[in-house]
Write a protein that holds these residues in place. Sequence first.
Motif, mmCIF file in Angstrom:
data_model
loop_
_atom_site.group_PDB
_atom_site.id
_atom_site.type_symbol
_atom_site.label_atom_id
_atom_site.label_comp_id
_atom_site.label_asym_id
_atom_site.label_seq_id
_atom_site.Cartn_x
_atom_site.Cartn_y
_atom_site.Cartn_z
ATOM 1 N N TYR A 53 -15.760 30.241 -20.665
ATOM 2 C CA TYR A 53 -16.582 31.092 -19.798
ATOM 3 C C TYR A 53 -15.700 32.122 -19.093
ATOM 4 O O TYR A 53 -14.493 31.929 -18.908
ATOM 5 N N GLN A 54 -16.326 33.225 -18.732
ATOM 6 C CA GLN A 54 -15.730 34.246 -17.879
ATOM 7 C C GLN A 54 -16.776 34.646 -16.850
ATOM 8 O O GLN A 54 -17.979 34.638 -17.137
ATOM 9 N N LYS A 70 -21.999 41.047 -14.424
ATOM 10 C CA LYS A 70 -22.739 40.246 -15.394
ATOM 11 C C LYS A 70 -22.864 38.779 -15.004
ATOM 12 O O LYS A 70 -23.661 38.052 -15.591
ATOM 13 N N GLY A 71 -22.053 38.330 -14.059
ATOM 14 C CA GLY A 71 -22.061 36.918 -13.734
ATOM 15 C C GLY A 71 -21.313 36.117 -14.777
ATOM 16 O O GLY A 71 -20.303 36.555 -15.331
ATOM 17 N N LEU A 72 -21.828 34.936 -15.130
ATOM 18 C CA LEU A 72 -21.155 34.051 -16.065
ATOM 19 C C LEU A 72 -21.525 34.412 -17.495
ATOM 20 O O LEU A 72 -22.702 34.496 -17.846
ATOM 21 N N THR A 73 -20.504 34.643 -18.351
ATOM 22 C CA THR A 73 -20.724 34.921 -19.774
ATOM 23 C C THR A 73 -19.931 33.911 -20.598
ATOM 24 O O THR A 73 -18.870 33.418 -20.172
ATOM 25 N N THR A 74 -20.457 33.600 -21.804
ATOM 26 C CA THR A 74 -19.849 32.556 -22.636
ATOM 27 C C THR A 74 -19.652 32.998 -24.084
ATOM 28 O O THR A 74 -19.390 32.164 -24.945
ATOM 29 N N SER A 75 -19.762 34.291 -24.347
ATOM 30 C CA SER A 75 -19.683 34.755 -25.735
ATOM 31 C C SER A 75 -18.263 34.730 -26.281
ATOM 32 O O SER A 75 -18.059 34.661 -27.489
ATOM 33 N N LYS A 112 -26.623 32.794 -3.309
ATOM 34 C CA LYS A 112 -25.852 33.359 -4.406
ATOM 35 C C LYS A 112 -24.481 32.680 -4.462
ATOM 36 O O LYS A 112 -23.816 32.528 -3.438
ATOM 37 N N VAL A 113 -24.077 32.270 -5.662
ATOM 38 C CA VAL A 113 -22.815 31.567 -5.837
ATOM 39 C C VAL A 113 -21.942 32.332 -6.823
ATOM 40 O O VAL A 113 -22.416 32.737 -7.896
ATOM 41 N N THR A 114 -20.676 32.527 -6.479
ATOM 42 C CA THR A 114 -19.685 33.102 -7.382
ATOM 43 C C THR A 114 -18.558 32.087 -7.550
ATOM 44 O O THR A 114 -18.537 31.039 -6.897
#
Length: 822
Positions: free
Chosen positions: A576-577, A582-587, A748-750
């Motif tokens: 994950y990044q 974009k928030g959390l991405t997993t591509s 909201k969580v980061t």
Amino acid sequence: MNELAKILKGLLAADKIVGCVFCFAFYGGQLFGQHSDLIVDGLVLDATTKESIPGASVRIPDSDLFAITDSHGKFSITGIDSNVTRLAVSCFGYCDSTCPVNCPEGLSSINKSKQPVKIYLNPSSTKLGSVIVEGGFQSEGGTKSIAQITMSKAQISSDPTRSLATLLEGESGIAIASHGVSIQRPIIHGLSGNRILILNNGLKHGFQNWGSDHAPEIYLSTAEEISVIKGAAGVRYGAEALGGAIVVRPNILPLDNPLYARVKTGYQSNGKGYFANMSTGLGGKYISYFLNAGYVKIGDRNASKCLLTNSGKEERSASFGVRFNRGKWNAEVYYSLVDQNLAILRSSIAESGTAFVKAVNSDEPYFIRPFSYDINEPNQLLCHHTGKGKLSWHYASDAKVSFTVGRQLNQRQEYDVRRNEDKPILDLDLITTEYQLEWKHPSWLGLSGVIGGQIFEQDNDNNPGTGTTPLIPNYNTYRRSAFLVESWQGGANTWELGIRIDNEWNSARGRKTNQDIFRDEYEFTNVTASIGMLRELSETTTFRSNLGTAWRSPNMAELFSFGQHGFKTSFGLLRYQIHQDKGLTTSRVLRMSESGVGPEKGYKFVNEFSTNNSGNQYSVAAYAHYIENYIFERPFAVLGTIRGPMPAFIFDQTNAAFVGLDLTWERNWSKYFESTLGGSYLWSRNIRDDEPLIGQPPIRINSDVSCKIEKIGPFKEGKFSVSPSYTFRQFQAPRTIRPEELIEGEVKVTKDSEIFDFKDAPDDYFLLDASWSFGWKDFTSSVTVRNVLNSSYRSYLNDTRYFADEVGRNFLFTVGYTFNNK
């Protein structure tokens, strides 16, 4: 270094105290008086195996003079009067002996001739109910200076339905992390999972040691003795002994042992469970063997107020061992099988975000059905095979060379609540191969120790047919290790020094979100070391101090986990990044070389003071543990899935500190009454972000009061005990953000947000257990009641505390029969 300075500053006062104790331990023994110039040197040996016995006490009767044998069984006592003609020798697991000195001039003549006294001790056979406890196990080299506990066969076999973790839970410094009723993992000083190395029959237990719902497949009835090393044991046992080690020892296969057979069965009220196990063995002049088999079946358990649907288990086990001894050569072969079907609470699986919110906020499980022995989805099917061969050459009384080879096959299938419920969502085969070569060398310049090398290999494969993207990739691990552990005894001090080097290479193959294949290879080389001291302040008082380092590489779940696992969705460090927009991405799958992820490295300082005097036995252990690159899993969000909004967890890495205290007091009040009181405190912290860690053990106080019951008529001596315990609310728990607040966008969580949990830490609770054991002829029986008051409570360390209470009152009835060929 600034982070470490913060910790050391807070511990300065404690370190001064430890320093004073350390100095006292080192210099205190110099006050012992001298009686004359006569000296006696000797060697204490096992009468059966002719191996040396370390840790034996050799005393001069009616005097204050004594010695403790070193790792080679040697001792030396100075300042002896010329009229002394007897030695008193004792050691745990052996018969006490008073040995006359067969010489006209007594010890003076022995001193002049420089001939050491050889004393042979016979292993004791202490009958405890239906169990024969065979003496003969000794502390491993390199671990004598580390705080540790040992459990005997009688303690292990009292309740065969328990897991390894629940067996150890009552000991100071040890807690359990659970995933429901049947899946438990031990925690030592706040660390669990593959930070605790489990050594089963001399081999690292090769199982899927990742995830909170994976527990070691060990059937307790096959264990003869279990030791818990509560320090950084990486030098002696290897990588992953970061928090400590649990050493499970099997039947020792004694020679010249008459035929025996034991059968035990029982029934428990909660879950309407039953069990049966048997064992038999025989030791001849050159060959000995044992056979063991067991079966456990338990249905749905009950909490104090409701049924816990789908919480049963079924377990089968079998094992055997053969030993051949001829002169200086000894060969052993072992095999064991554990087959399990473990149910997971049905209410822990929610079909939607709304159902998850309802389950978390409910006082009772939302899914309740009538009692059943059936095990349905979600559940785990586990099968673990272990084969081992060991060849030893005892070329001298205090030296040997041994070669061990082991092979393990761990098969795991996990089933989930879904459309294709007949297909496993996870289907893994893990093959573990291990080679060990060790040389216990003879004493040289006062040094005794072990030099060894190890080769460790694992091959993990996902089997096709699940219909899902594998949660973890296929992988191979190759580790080459060499270690040196030495000890030196000077007077009442035993010093230990160890060093180890490990080289580990890993290869992983998996699939991205678009089903393209990714590959990665990475390598770690690490050096660990330890130094420790064991000080016999007197015949009844001991001080241990150990400073050790250990390390472990991130496991595959911490790096590559991707997708649903149980009630949550997990993302590994490389899967994950998090972006501002974009928030959390997993591509994308990161490569290890570009990620900045590194192995964990721990530095642990443990000091233990123990004394046994006038019926009182006290033990105080204080420790401080600093871990670089500590990896942990934490809640991150509620994300949209095909089921709807579901809780998402991510793995993170930080620097962490653990500081704690273990206390134990045992008291023999009279011939009939004895008691034990223990407690544990742990302070832990995320040093990088200055915030609490999640899932850490709360303060716990436990005690036991027992009364021996004299023989009454045909009944043998019995025992009645009461065991109260109190667990405090975890006041170090993170803040709480409820899942509905995340779903509705109220919070909201980061990644930089303060850590949180989905539910408040449970309230404190009091538990009371009681047991009664008795015997008649060759029969033994016991009645045990767990949670006598039928208390309603939830454990902070149980993942299913979000959904249900713990198990309520349980009655356990056992009966056993022992046959011994007299």
